[in-house]
Motif scaffolding. Structure first.
Motif, PDB file in Angstrom:
ATOM      1  N   VAL A   1       0.813  -1.223   0.000  1.00  0.00           N
ATOM      2  CA  VAL A   1       0.000   0.000   0.000  1.00  0.00           C
ATOM      3  C   VAL A   1       0.845   1.271   0.000  1.00  0.00           C
ATOM      4  CG1 VAL A   1      -1.654   1.350   1.352  1.00  0.00           C
ATOM      5  CG2 VAL A   1      -2.061  -1.094   0.939  1.00  0.00           C
ATOM      6  N   PRO A   2       1.856   1.430   0.886  1.00  0.00           N
ATOM      7  CA  PRO A   2       2.641   2.677   0.839  1.00  0.00           C
ATOM      8  C   PRO A   2       3.426   2.845  -0.452  1.00  0.00           C
ATOM      9  CG  PRO A   2       3.605   1.115   2.395  1.00  0.00           C
ATOM     10  CD  PRO A   2       2.270   0.570   2.006  1.00  0.00           C
ATOM     11  N   LYS A   3       3.731   1.751  -1.132  1.00  0.00           N
ATOM     12  CA  LYS A   3       4.447   1.865  -2.402  1.00  0.00           C
ATOM     13  C   LYS A   3       3.547   2.476  -3.481  1.00  0.00           C
ATOM     14  CE  LYS A   3       7.202  -2.283  -1.416  1.00  0.00           C
ATOM     15  NZ  LYS A   3       7.513  -3.660  -1.853  1.00  0.00           N
ATOM     16  N   LEU A   4       2.249   2.177  -3.402  1.00  0.00           N
ATOM     17  CA  LEU A   4       1.311   2.645  -4.421  1.00  0.00           C
ATOM     18  C   LEU A   4       0.621   3.948  -4.036  1.00  0.00           C
ATOM     19  CD1 LEU A   4      -0.276  -0.825  -5.230  1.00  0.00           C
ATOM     20  CD2 LEU A   4       1.230   0.476  -6.728  1.00  0.00           C
ATOM     21  N   TRP A   5       0.240   4.070  -2.765  1.00  0.00           N
ATOM     22  CA  TRP A   5      -0.488   5.250  -2.318  1.00  0.00           C
ATOM     23  C   TRP A   5       0.424   6.264  -1.622  1.00  0.00           C
ATOM     24  CZ3 TRP A   5      -3.006   0.737  -3.104  1.00  0.00           C
ATOM     25  CH2 TRP A   5      -4.291   0.796  -3.673  1.00  0.00           C
ATOM     26  N   GLY A   6       1.616   5.819  -1.195  1.00  0.00           N
ATOM     27  CA  GLY A   6       2.488   6.682  -0.419  1.00  0.00           C
ATOM     28  C   GLY A   6       2.205   6.537   1.067  1.00  0.00           C
ATOM     29  N   GLY A   7       2.985   7.263   1.881  1.00  0.00           N
ATOM     30  CA  GLY A   7       2.766   7.241   3.318  1.00  0.00           C
ATOM     31  C   GLY A   7       3.602   6.207   4.038  1.00  0.00           C
ATOM     32  N   VAL A   8       3.369   6.116   5.343  1.00  0.00           N
ATOM     33  CA  VAL A   8       4.141   5.234   6.222  1.00  0.00           C
ATOM     34  C   VAL A   8       3.174   4.403   7.050  1.00  0.00           C
ATOM     35  CG1 VAL A   8       5.873   5.107   8.035  1.00  0.00           C
ATOM     36  CG2 VAL A   8       5.968   6.968   6.362  1.00  0.00           C
ATOM     37  N   LEU A   9       3.362   3.100   7.051  1.00  0.00           N
ATOM     38  CA  LEU A   9       2.538   2.213   7.867  1.00  0.00           C
ATOM     39  C   LEU A   9       2.981   2.274   9.325  1.00  0.00           C
ATOM     40  CD1 LEU A   9       2.354  -0.976   5.615  1.00  0.00           C
ATOM     41  CD2 LEU A   9       0.434   0.529   6.191  1.00  0.00           C
ATOM     42  N   ALA A  10       2.011   2.278  10.224  1.00  0.00           N
ATOM     43  CA  ALA A  10       2.289   2.214  11.662  1.00  0.00           C
ATOM     44  C   ALA A  10       1.339   1.188  12.279  1.00  0.00           C
ATOM     45  CB  ALA A  10       2.103   3.585  12.311  1.00  0.00           C
ATOM     46  N   TRP A  11       1.877   0.396  13.205  1.00  0.00           N
ATOM     47  CA  TRP A  11       1.106  -0.710  13.770  1.00  0.00           C
ATOM     48  C   TRP A  11       0.851  -0.457  15.257  1.00  0.00           C
ATOM     49  CZ3 TRP A  11       0.280  -3.824   9.615  1.00  0.00           C
ATOM     50  CH2 TRP A  11       1.251  -3.826   8.604  1.00  0.00           C
ATOM     51  N   ASP A  12      -0.378  -0.666  15.687  1.00  0.00           N
ATOM     52  CA  ASP A  12      -0.716  -0.666  17.110  1.00  0.00           C
ATOM     53  C   ASP A  12      -1.131  -2.081  17.454  1.00  0.00           C
ATOM     54  OD1 ASP A  12      -1.823  -0.513  19.630  1.00  0.00           O
ATOM     55  OD2 ASP A  12      -2.857   1.384  19.270  1.00  0.00           O
ATOM     56  N   THR A  13      -0.203  -2.831  18.035  1.00  0.00           N
ATOM     57  CA  THR A  13      -0.457  -4.258  18.244  1.00  0.00           C
ATOM     58  C   THR A  13      -1.392  -4.525  19.412  1.00  0.00           C
ATOM     59  OG1 THR A  13       1.536  -4.449  19.626  1.00  0.00           O
ATOM     60  CG2 THR A  13       1.786  -4.882  17.274  1.00  0.00           C
TER      61      THR A  13
END
Length: 450
Positions: free
Chosen positions: A145-157
Motif C-alpha cells: 500500500v505505501p508503495k502505491l499510495w504513499g505514506g508510512v505504515l504504523a502498527w498498534d499491536t
C-alpha cells in the motif's frame, strides 16, 4: 528504564517475564516490520515459536528459538517480529483494487481477516490502483500500500489497528554533535547514480525531444545550477515518446543529487531529567554536525536499532533521500514492467569530462565475461576490475584473482580501426566465489562519430 520482556502464550495469556537476558536488540525501519533478537540463559519455561513478547507497549511474535552451546556456554537465541506478522497466515485468493483511496484499500485488504486487525488513522489522500493479486497474504498486500499510495505504515499491536500516516516522527530541532550525544559517525556519499542532465533513450534511440517542450534530446534537473551539468544516459526499450518522457521525469528526480546517508551511534539523552526534548525516534528530523568531516546536514531517521538492556544506546541510519523517492522508485519500476533489463554490462554511459566518455557496469562472477560498448571508440579502452562482496555472510577469498582482457575491434566506414567491446577472462584465483561480483570499469576517449 528497562522493565523486562513479558512472555505471552499464543492465546495472549501472560506467562511471566523473561529471565537471565544476556543481550537484546530491536530494529525498526520505515515501512518494514520491526525485528527483535534476544539471547538468554534458558530456564524451565519452554519458549516456542508462536508465543508473544511484549516490550515498550508493542507485541512481537516469536518466530524462531535456537538453542546454542559454544565457548560462552549454553544459551538460547530468540527472534521475533512485530505482531502484525501474524497476517502472513491469512491468504486472499484474489484481490484487485481499481481507483481506490488508501482507506478503502486498507479496508478491503483487512476485511474479514481472522486475526481481528482493523484500519486506524489514514492521513494519505488521493486514489491509486493495485493490479490483480492472487494468493497473497494480507500482510504482503498491506506492505504494498505505501508503495502505491504513499505514506508510512504504523502498527498498534494492542488495539490491532493499522495506520497509514503521511510521515512519522517530529522535528524538535534535535542536533547530534560530539559535544553532546554523538558517539560515532559514518557517512556515505554515493555519486554512482547521479546526473543533472538526463539523456533518456528508448528503442532505436528514441528521445524525448518531440514531447518535452524544448526540442532538445535531454532534460535538465532543477539541481543543475547547484551541481553543474553532469550528463547521464539512460537506455530503455520504451517505444512511446510520451511514456519515455514520463519515465524520464521520474528518473531525473531519483538521480538529480548525490545520495548521502549516515550511520550514527548516539547516547539517548532523553532518559535524563531535563533532556526529554532530545528523544530520537523513527521518522524524526535531526541535524548532524561534525566539524572534522565538514558535515552539517538535516535529514530523516529511516532506521533505528535499540538495545533494551542499555536504553541510552541507539544506532540510527539517517538518509538524505526523501521518503517520497522510495515510492517514486517503485512507481518507475512499475512503469517499466514490460521493459526487460538489458543483459549488456554496459547499459549506461556518462560524460566525465568534455572529451571523456565513461561506461560502467557489473556482471555476475564467471570464467568469461564479454560486453560491447554503447558507442565505438578510436582509442583502446582502459579496463579496471575489482571484487565486490554482495553477501555479508560470504567467505573471504583465500587467493587473488587475475584477469586477462582483450579488446573487440572493428572498422568504421573509412576502414579505420575502432574498439567496440571487450572480453574478460579469469585466468587465476578461486574457481567460484558465491556472494561476490566482479565490478568492471572502463574509460574510453575519442568516440567514433563524435
Amino acid at each position: 528504564m528497562f522493565d523486562g520482556f513479558k512472555l505471552y502464550s499464543p492465546n495472549r495469556e501472560l506467562l511471566g517475564y523473561l529471565k537471565d537476558v544476556l543481550s537484546a536488540s530491536v530494529e525498526h525501519e520505515i515501512n518494514k516490520l520491526s525485528q527483535m533478537e534476544i539471547e538468554l540463559v534458558p530456564d524451565k519455561t519452554a519458549i516456542t515459536p508462536g508465543m508473544f513478547l511484549e516490550w515498550d507497549g508493542q507485541d512481537y511474535l516469536i518466530q524462531t528459538v535456537t538453542d546454542i552451546k559454544d565457548a560462552k556456554g549454553n544459551y538460547a537465541r530468540i527472534t521475533a517480529e512485530i505482531a502484525s506478522t501474524e497476517l502472513l497466515g491469512d491468504i486472499l485468493p484474489s484481490l484487485e483494487l481499481n481507483v481506490r483511496t488508501a482507506a478503502e484499500a486498507l479496508t478491503e485488504i483487512l476485511g474479514g481477516n481472522r486475526f481481528g486487525w482493523t484500519v486506524g488513522t489514514v492521513e494519505v489522500e488521493g486514489t491509486a490502483s493495485m493490479g490483480k493479486q492472487e494468493y497473497k497474504s494480507r500482510l504482503e498486500l498491506l506492505l504494498e500500500v505505501p508503495k502505491l499510495w504513499g505514506g508510512v505504515l504504523a502498527w498498534d499491536t494492542k488495539s490491532k489497528k493499522v495506520d497509514l500516516l503521511n510521515s512519522l516522527g517530529t522535528d524538535n530541532g534535535v542536533r547530534l554533535s560530539y559535544r553532546k550525544n554523538l558517539k560515532e559517525l559514518e557517512r556515505t556519499v554515493d555519486r554512482r547514480e547521479f546526473g543533472t542532465r538526463l539523456y533518456a533513450l528508448g528503442k532505436d534511440n528514441l528521445t524525448t525531444a518531440g514531447v518535452n517542450g524544448t526540442g532538445l534530446d535531454y532534460i535538465d534537473a532543477d539541481t543543475a545550477a547547484a551541481y553543474g551539468i553532469h550528463d547521464y544516459v539512460w537506455k530503455t526499450d520504451i517505444t512511446s515518446g510520451d511514456r519515455l518522457y514520463a519515465a524520464a521525469l521520474a528518473k531525473i528526480e531519483l538521480i538529480k543529487q548525490p545520495r548521502c546517508s549516515y550511520i550514527v551511534k548516539v547516547a539517548d539523552l532523553s532518559i535524563l531529567v531535563g533532556y526529554e526534548d532530545y528523544a530520537l525516534s523513527l521518522g524524526d528530523t535531526v541535524w548532524i554536525k561534525d566539524e572534522d568531516l565538514g558535515i552539517e546536514a538535516k535529514s530523516t531517521v529511516v532506521k533505528v536499532t535499540e538495545y533494551p538492556l542499555w536504553p541510552e544506546e541507539k544506532e540510527m541510519v539517517i538518509d538524505t533521500v526523501p521518503l517520497s523517492y522510495r515510492q517514486m522508485e517503485y512507481n518507475l519500476a512499475k512503469l517499466l514492467q514490460t521493459v526487460e533489463e538489458s543483459k549488456d554490462v554496459w547499459d549506461r554511459a556518462r560524460l566525465i569530462e568534455e572529451d571523456t566518455l565513461a561506461e560502467y557496469g557489473m556482471k555476475d562472477y564467471g570464467q568469461n565475461v564479454e560486453f560491447t560498448f554503447s558507442n565505438s571508440y578510436y582509442q583502446q579502452p582502459v579496463i579496471f576490475a575489482s571484487l565486490q562482496k554482495v553477501n555479508a555472510e560470504a567467505n573471504e577469498p583465500l587467493s587473488a584473482f587475475m584477469l586477462q582482457t582483450e579488446a573487440i575491434t572493428g572498422l568504421d566506414e573509412y576502414n579505420n580501426l575502432i574498439y567496440t567491446g571487450a572480453r574478460v577472462k579469469v585466468i587465476g584465483g578461486p574457481a567460484s566465489l558465491p556472494g561476490y561480483k566482479i565490478n568492471l570499469l572502463a574509460f574510453c576517449t575519442d568516440p567514433a562519430g563524435a
